[in-house]
Design a protein around this motif. Sequence first.
Motif, PDB file in Angstrom:
ATOM      1  N   UNK A   1     -20.115 -10.972 -41.038  1.00  0.00           N
ATOM      2  CA  UNK A   1     -20.914  -9.912 -41.660  1.00  0.00           C
ATOM      3  C   UNK A   1     -20.410  -8.547 -41.195  1.00  0.00           C
ATOM      4  N   UNK A   2     -20.186  -8.411 -39.892  1.00  0.00           N
ATOM      5  CA  UNK A   2     -19.704  -7.131 -39.364  1.00  0.00           C
ATOM      6  C   UNK A   2     -18.327  -6.813 -39.936  1.00  0.00           C
ATOM      7  N   UNK A   3     -17.452  -7.806 -39.985  1.00  0.00           N
ATOM      8  CA  UNK A   3     -16.115  -7.576 -40.520  1.00  0.00           C
ATOM      9  C   UNK A   3     -16.164  -7.225 -41.998  1.00  0.00           C
ATOM     10  N   UNK A   4     -17.020  -7.906 -42.755  1.00  0.00           N
ATOM     11  CA  UNK A   4     -17.149  -7.607 -44.182  1.00  0.00           C
ATOM     12  C   UNK A   4     -17.701  -6.202 -44.387  1.00  0.00           C
ATOM     13  N   UNK A   5     -18.718  -5.848 -43.617  1.00  0.00           N
ATOM     14  CA  UNK A   5     -19.296  -4.507 -43.732  1.00  0.00           C
ATOM     15  C   UNK A   5     -18.259  -3.453 -43.352  1.00  0.00           C
ATOM     16  N   UNK A  24     -23.371  -2.630 -47.519  1.00  0.00           N
ATOM     17  CA  UNK A  24     -22.730  -2.538 -46.199  1.00  0.00           C
ATOM     18  C   UNK A  24     -23.736  -2.112 -45.138  1.00  0.00           C
ATOM     19  N   UNK A  25     -24.594  -1.153 -45.479  1.00  0.00           N
ATOM     20  CA  UNK A  25     -25.588  -0.680 -44.512  1.00  0.00           C
ATOM     21  C   UNK A  25     -26.625  -1.775 -44.245  1.00  0.00           C
ATOM     22  N   UNK A  26     -26.995  -2.503 -45.283  1.00  0.00           N
ATOM     23  CA  UNK A  26     -27.949  -3.609 -45.099  1.00  0.00           C
ATOM     24  C   UNK A  26     -27.372  -4.673 -44.165  1.00  0.00           C
ATOM     25  N   UNK A  27     -26.074  -4.929 -44.265  1.00  0.00           N
ATOM     26  CA  UNK A  27     -25.436  -5.899 -43.364  1.00  0.00           C
ATOM     27  C   UNK A  27     -25.508  -5.420 -41.918  1.00  0.00           C
ATOM     28  N   UNK A  30     -25.293  -6.678 -31.900  1.00  0.00           N
ATOM     29  CA  UNK A  30     -26.515  -6.129 -32.503  1.00  0.00           C
ATOM     30  C   UNK A  30     -26.696  -4.674 -32.099  1.00  0.00           C
ATOM     31  N   UNK A  31     -26.464  -4.375 -30.850  1.00  0.00           N
ATOM     32  CA  UNK A  31     -26.586  -3.004 -30.349  1.00  0.00           C
ATOM     33  C   UNK A  31     -25.562  -2.090 -31.036  1.00  0.00           C
ATOM     34  N   UNK A  32     -24.353  -2.575 -31.178  1.00  0.00           N
ATOM     35  CA  UNK A  32     -23.303  -1.802 -31.832  1.00  0.00           C
ATOM     36  C   UNK A  32     -23.638  -1.542 -33.304  1.00  0.00           C
ATOM     37  N   UNK A  33     -24.137  -2.547 -33.977  1.00  0.00           N
ATOM     38  CA  UNK A  33     -24.523  -2.382 -35.385  1.00  0.00           C
ATOM     39  C   UNK A  33     -25.644  -1.356 -35.518  1.00  0.00           C
ATOM     40  N   UNK A  34     -26.609  -1.394 -34.617  1.00  0.00           N
ATOM     41  CA  UNK A  34     -27.713  -0.426 -34.651  1.00  0.00           C
ATOM     42  C   UNK A  34     -27.199   0.983 -34.408  1.00  0.00           C
ATOM     43  N   UNK A  35     -26.274   1.129 -33.475  1.00  0.00           N
ATOM     44  CA  UNK A  35     -25.724   2.458 -33.184  1.00  0.00           C
ATOM     45  C   UNK A  35     -24.976   3.028 -34.391  1.00  0.00           C
ATOM     46  N   UNK A  36     -24.191   2.203 -35.056  1.00  0.00           N
ATOM     47  CA  UNK A  36     -23.455   2.663 -36.239  1.00  0.00           C
ATOM     48  C   UNK A  36     -24.426   3.045 -37.349  1.00  0.00           C
ATOM     49  N   UNK A  37     -25.425   2.203 -37.596  1.00  0.00           N
ATOM     50  CA  UNK A  37     -26.411   2.499 -38.647  1.00  0.00           C
ATOM     51  C   UNK A  37     -27.163   3.794 -38.335  1.00  0.00           C
ATOM     52  N   UNK A  38     -27.582   3.962 -37.092  1.00  0.00           N
ATOM     53  CA  UNK A  38     -28.296   5.185 -36.704  1.00  0.00           C
ATOM     54  C   UNK A  38     -27.418   6.428 -36.857  1.00  0.00           C
ATOM     55  N   UNK A  49     -27.857  -3.454 -40.673  1.00  0.00           N
ATOM     56  CA  UNK A  49     -29.255  -3.574 -40.249  1.00  0.00           C
ATOM     57  C   UNK A  49     -29.644  -5.022 -39.958  1.00  0.00           C
ATOM     58  N   UNK A  50     -29.128  -5.930 -40.766  1.00  0.00           N
ATOM     59  CA  UNK A  50     -29.409  -7.354 -40.517  1.00  0.00           C
ATOM     60  C   UNK A  50     -28.813  -7.788 -39.196  1.00  0.00           C
ATOM     61  N   UNK A  51     -27.581  -7.367 -38.932  1.00  0.00           N
ATOM     62  CA  UNK A  51     -26.945  -7.715 -37.661  1.00  0.00           C
ATOM     63  C   UNK A  51     -27.709  -7.082 -36.498  1.00  0.00           C
ATOM     64  N   UNK A  52     -28.145  -5.833 -36.695  1.00  0.00           N
ATOM     65  CA  UNK A  52     -28.861  -5.130 -35.625  1.00  0.00           C
ATOM     66  C   UNK A  52     -30.185  -5.807 -35.289  1.00  0.00           C
ATOM     67  N   UNK A  53     -30.883  -6.286 -36.300  1.00  0.00           N
ATOM     68  CA  UNK A  53     -32.213  -6.869 -36.078  1.00  0.00           C
ATOM     69  C   UNK A  53     -32.199  -8.369 -35.810  1.00  0.00           C
ATOM     70  N   UNK A  54     -31.274  -9.063 -36.435  1.00  0.00           N
ATOM     71  CA  UNK A  54     -31.319 -10.527 -36.367  1.00  0.00           C
ATOM     72  C   UNK A  54     -30.073 -11.148 -35.760  1.00  0.00           C
TER      73      UNK A  54
END
Length: 127
Positions: free
Chosen positions: A6-10, A89-92, A106-114, A94-99
């Motif tokens: 998911x992260x790679x696809x996003x 891409x942003x939804x991916x 997850x922390x890295x995904x949240x930081x990028x989204x924020x 957020x999904x990684x960050x939360x789930x």
Amino acid sequence: MSGLKIILAAGAVMFGMAGAAAAHDGLTYTFAECAGRFSAEMEHAWLTNDPAASDIAADRTSFAMLTSATMAPDEGRNILNHRIEVKLAHAALLQQASFGTTPARARSARQVANKQIRACRTLLLGS
């Protein structure tokens, strides 16, 4: 799909979109990107019962109006496609960050989204 996929696809989608946006009118595509990001944030807020959902929806509406106001008449389909790609891409993220099951990922995904949302908010007056 695994978290890494998911992260790679996003990342691949975002990387591809960066080149596509550079080839187009920057302002309209930037507003469309922000509308897409806020759409993903809004849906994620609904999913997680976030009380900020209405504020996020208001920001989404602002960017949707800005996109429409700056868009050339023949750009509608391309702009909408770009907005949807960014939203996915942003939804991916957020999904990684939360789930996500890997805390560092997850922390890295949240930081990028924020970071992306903060960048969009700087474009709105009064932010």
